[in-house]
Design an enzyme around this catalytic site. Structure first.
Site, mmCIF file in Angstrom:
data_model
loop_
_atom_site.group_PDB
_atom_site.id
_atom_site.type_symbol
_atom_site.label_atom_id
_atom_site.label_comp_id
_atom_site.label_asym_id
_atom_site.label_seq_id
_atom_site.Cartn_x
_atom_site.Cartn_y
_atom_site.Cartn_z
ATOM 1 N N ASP A 190 15.119 -4.602 -0.773
ATOM 2 C CA ASP A 190 15.613 -5.926 -0.410
ATOM 3 C C ASP A 190 16.458 -6.569 -1.494
ATOM 4 O OD1 ASP A 190 14.819 -6.597 2.139
ATOM 5 O OD2 ASP A 190 12.788 -7.106 1.519
HETATM 6 C C1 BGC Z 1 11.135 -9.331 -3.619
HETATM 7 C C2 BGC Z 1 11.139 -8.190 -2.644
HETATM 8 C C3 BGC Z 1 10.943 -8.698 -1.256
HETATM 9 C C4 BGC Z 1 11.928 -9.807 -0.945
HETATM 10 C C5 BGC Z 1 11.764 -10.386 0.419
HETATM 11 C C6 BGC Z 1 12.099 -10.384 -3.194
HETATM 12 O O1 BGC Z 1 12.030 -11.473 -4.069
HETATM 13 O O2 BGC Z 1 11.439 -8.838 -4.898
HETATM 14 O O3 BGC Z 1 10.135 -7.260 -2.994
HETATM 15 O O4 BGC Z 1 11.120 -7.650 -0.347
HETATM 16 O O5 BGC Z 1 11.831 -10.825 -1.893
HETATM 17 O O6 BGC Z 1 10.557 -11.007 0.600
HETATM 18 C C1 NOJ Z 2 8.702 -5.961 -0.155
HETATM 19 C C2 NOJ Z 2 9.167 -6.118 1.248
HETATM 20 O O1 NOJ Z 2 8.107 -6.599 2.042
HETATM 21 C C3 NOJ Z 2 9.682 -4.804 1.790
HETATM 22 O O2 NOJ Z 2 10.198 -4.985 3.082
HETATM 23 C C4 NOJ Z 2 10.730 -4.225 0.875
HETATM 24 O O3 NOJ Z 2 11.109 -2.984 1.402
HETATM 25 C C5 NOJ Z 2 10.213 -4.085 -0.524
HETATM 26 N N1 NOJ Z 2 9.712 -5.338 -0.993
HETATM 27 C C6 NOJ Z 2 11.273 -3.562 -1.493
HETATM 28 O O4 NOJ Z 2 12.251 -4.498 -1.751
#
Ligand code: BGC
Ligand code: NOJ
Length: 819
Positions: free
Chosen positions: A487
């Site tokens: 993400d």
């Molecule tokens: C986090 C991710 C997460 C995203 C959406 C980010 O701040 O680092 O792990 O998937 O937010 O919730």
């Molecule tokens: C947490 C999110 O819930 C997931 O959808 C995502 O793939 C990982 N972070 C990596 O960014």
């Protein structure tokens, strides 16, 4: 350093001292009513939705961390000594402290001054309430006169509003106290038809429902004035902060134990029968009172506890293994499936790290979570798939999130995470292999929940693949969109505004940035789709899917290979990301795991090379890092990944979710030793001895462990609600142990480490039970070439499905001569 121990026979983790590095939590409830409970009785409860129907208050990110809970206070009437059997909130020294976190229940207790109190917390199956059963024992040789106080603080339902809208909320709070039961009924006068209640099995010496009256001015939960002086205020909350506290006086003879029960619950009334008498403002209690009375009885609590244990045993019995490694067994048999059920129930909503007010189920998260629970609850998995698929957009794209209550796509986050749709294919394939139910593919499912737009589920999957193929970039690789699985790899965001959401910002036309990871995922998904198409009599389509997969694999070979590993992406300018030519971020884990997992490079040596590069550049004793070198400065063209200090989260932590991909890749490449080794580096039980460094619970996977670039290398965060749970379960049980559901039966295809001499397992599969024994000469690497099934030899590694109810004996003698 450890803070407790595993009691495997009881399926409990026993915490032996209360001052754990972080609150170590457990979950109560698995249907509609849920709670989190920490080892010092902190936590909160909610009905279905952690934001909109929160029953009790919890103050995240407080000091101490864990403020708000299911508290008991003991006061010795002789001398006035005050303490909490869960140590917090009073914090007075206790002896013999222990917290037993079990499956769906927790037992917390300790002693002080010869008085022992132990409290069992659980949510009975089928109910929307929780029971606290306290045993109070007088170990003194004299009589003990005690006051016991209970305490919860009510949340005014919407946890976000509750935490922010004081100008209104400090005027709305309302309660009733009738026959010793405290009813919390804020907003019941108007549009709510639900209320909470808090009851006690004993006659009360007093009660409080106004927080200020219970605590006293300028006091916290650690030293309530009512407890200190041994007298409740019998307060009735009007506005401000409604709470619930019972005061019970106990006189215990030497050696005597008393059992008390508290019931905290949620109830609804029909809209036209909310009040009794009709026309009054008094809650109609005729429906709820019998439920309260039932669970105030200790025999009913025992029955509920037994049913709960049976329920969990039934789920865990779906797969039990006995291997030479206790950490593998403990996680695979108990805690990993338990955690998978937590992700089923709660998605990413409520934990120590998820505040319960973020809205939504992730499209990709929910599809991946399913891989870890489909074998235990296939019917629920089927319903979940249909629910997720109904949020898919007609383009084949997907809302990134949907609302758990309405099941509708979340417009605020929207779509454009280009990996999302492909995970649906993996979830459906996993369900079909587990159950053999291909009929689901014919189910009519709408797009964007619009009536009239239904097509068979099968077509949703076709559109998922098409979505990728319709969005290829200059190298023939999939466009990344807002981001892919990572993400934080926001290649089109170019965000320079503080606080702007990386999730929703897209400042550049997204026509260039490509993802090698999505390419690998596509190859995997297209292969699954081809297998489904074959079984649906659509041979032409199957061939087309295989051709598309091969075309994508070729694009990866030509433009995704960097010489010693797979590249990660191409940025907005067409420059490679995750390449030896980069100054930082030269190698990423995701494409190594996903491409090899999908089979790319297994036949030309590149898979082995990529995996060796992972071992060389990314592996640490605490797991395999996401990227190296971590980025040391913010980069506009890469986005959120570079917002984290080096070694944290996506910027080079051991992002545990990705480790099982590499573990599966190693298993696919035939390297069971490395697969198990990597697994044990993140296996929480195997990390128990370093709990002071790891800090999170030793019985639940964490999302992230600080990487080598971080000053706190080895420190875990974000335990419980992570895709690591599902993928670790898949990696260990299906790939290392190799017990893998397939369309035509159960495959037994282990890739064991050389030092093992085999293992045993019991697996339920399509209503039959398989008793599996695998034997292998120690010191060898070997594969299954044939099986003995109920005494009959079968070539290959596939056990055909047995009739429902059958118990099948499967033996595998591994042949060291096999490839
Ligand atoms: C986090 C991710 C997460 C995203 C959406 C980010 O701040 O680092 O792990 O998937 O937010 O919730
Ligand atoms: C947490 C999110 O819930 C997931 O959808 C995502 O793939 C990982 N972070 C990596 O960014």
């Amino acid at each position: 350093m450890r803070f407790g121990h595993f009691d495997d026979a009881a399926r409990e983790y026993v915490i032996e001292r209360p001052d754990t590095p972080l609150p170590w939590i457990n979950y109560l409830g698995s249907e509609d009513y849920f709670g989190i409970v920490s080892n010092t009785a902190g936590g909160y409860s909610f009905y279905r939705d952690a934001r909109l129907r929160r029953l009790t208050r919890y103050r995240y990110n407080n000091a101490p961390l864990d403020v708000g809970g299911r508290y008991l206070y003991v006061r010795d009437r002789a001398g006035g000594d005050v303490w909490s059997p869960s140590w917090q909130p009073v914090g007075a020294d206790v002896d013999g402290y222990r917290c037993r976190h079990g499956l769906g229940y927790s037992v917390i207790g300790s002693q002080r001054g010869g008085i022992e109190v132990e409290t069992l917390y659980l949510v009975p199956l089928g109910e929307t309430l929780e029971v606290w059963r306290a045993h109070v024992t007088n170990h003194r040789d004299t009589r003990a006169d005690l006051s016991l106080f209970s305490a919860v603080e009510f949340c005014l339902w919407d946890a976000w509003d509750d935490a922010t809208n004081f100008q209104r909320n400090w005027s709305t709070g309302e309660v009733e106290v009738v026959d010793g039961v405290i009813y919390h009924k804020t907003e019941y006068r108007e549009r709510r038809d639900h209320f909470a209640y808090f009851a006690c099995s004993e006659d009360l010496a007093g009660f409080d429902t106004q927080r200020e009256a219970f605590l006293g001015p300028y006091r916290g939960w650690d030293r309530p004035l009512a407890v200190e002086r041994g007298r409740s205020g019998d307060s009735i909350a009007h506005g401000w902060a409604p709470c619930g506290s019972h005061h019970v006086e106990l006189g215990l003879a030497p050696g005597e134990t008393r059992e008390l029960v508290f019931v905290l619950g949620y109830a609804e009334n029909p809209v036209d029968a909310k009040f009794d008498p009709a026309g009054s403002q008094t809650i109609a209690k005729a429906r709820v009172r019998p439920v309260i009375d039932r669970y105030l009885r200790t025999d009913e609590v025992e029955v509920a506890w037994r049913r709960l244990r049976d329920h969990w045993a039934g789920l865990l019995d779906c797969l039990q293994v006995a291997t030479p490694d206790e950490h593998v067994d403990r996680m695979a048999d108990i805690w990993n499936p338990y955690q998978c059920m937590a992700t089923f129930n709660l998605s990413r909503s409520a934990s120590q790290f998820e505040s319960g007010i973020g809205r939504g189920m992730g499209f990709r998260d929910s599809n991946q979570d399913l891989l870890g629970f489909v074998h235990m609850i296939p019917a629920e998995a089927r319903a979940r798939i249909l629910e997720i698929a109904a949020t898919q957009l007609p383009t084949g794209g997907a809302y990134h999130q949907y609302q758990p209550l309405t099941k509708r796509g979340n417009d605020a986050i929207g779509s454009g995470f280009n990996d999302d749709p492909l995970w649906l294919v993996l979830a459906v394939a996993a369900y079909a292999k587990e159950t053999g139910d291909l009929g689901m593919l014919d189910e009519p499912v709408p797009y964007d929940n619009r009536p009239g737009s239904e097509t068979p589920l099968y077509e949703h999957l076709q559109r998922s693949l098409r979505y990728t193929l319709d969005r290829l970039g200059p190298h023939g690789l999939p466009l990344i969109g807002r981001a892919d699985w990572n993400d934080c790899l926001n290649l089109n965001a170019f965000s320079d505004t503080p606080g702007e959401s990386f999730q929703t910002t897209e400042n550049r036309e997204g026509g260039v940035a490509e993802s090698v990871f999505i390419a690998g995922l596509f190859v995997l998904a297209a292969g699954e789709m081809a297998a489904l198409a074959d079984r649906c009599g659509r041979g032409d389509e199957a061939r087309a899917h295989r051709a598309a997969a091969e075309g994508m694999a070729e694009a990866v070979r030509r433009h995704g290979w960097d010489g010693a590993w797979f590249r990660r992406a191409y940025d907005h300018f067409g420059n490679p990301v995750g390449s030896g030519g980069n100054d930082e971020g030269r190698i990423f884990i995701e494409p190594q795991g996903m491409c090899v997992l999908a089979g790319i490079g297994l036949d030309d040596g590149t898979a082995a090379t990529a995996l060796d590069s992972v071992a060389e550049h990314l592996a640490t004793p605490h797991g395999v890092m996401l990227v190296q070198p971590a980025y040391t400065s913010y980069r506009l063209e890469l986005g959120e990944i570079t917002s984290y200090p080096p070694g944290y989260k996506e910027n080079g932590s051991v992002f545990c979710h990705t480790n099982p991909w590499v573990i599966i890749a190693e298993a696919r490449a035939g390297n069971g030793d490395r697969a198990l080794d990597y697994h044990l580096r993140i296996n929480p039980s195997a990390r128990e001895e370093i709990s002071d460094r790891h800090r999170c619970e030793p019985y639940a996977y964490a999302q992230t462990i600080a990487g080598r670039d971080a000053p706190t290398h080895g420190e875990a965060k974000n335990s419980w609600l992570t895709g690591t749970a599902a993928w670790s379960f898949v990696a260990v049980t299906q790939w290392i142990l190799g017990i893998r559901p397939d369309h035509d039966g159960l495959r037994i295809d282990p890739r064991l480490p050389a030092a093992w001499d085999g293992f045993r397992a019991t697996r339920r599969f399509r209503n039959a039970t398989y008793d599996i024994t695998v034997r292998k000469p120690r010191g060898t690497r070997a594969r299954v070439t044939h099986l003995v099934v109920d005494g009959r030899r079968i070539d290959g590694n596939l056990v055909p499905p047995a009739p429902a109810g059958a118990v099948v004996t499967v033996e595998a003698e591994l042949d060291p001569g096999a490839p």
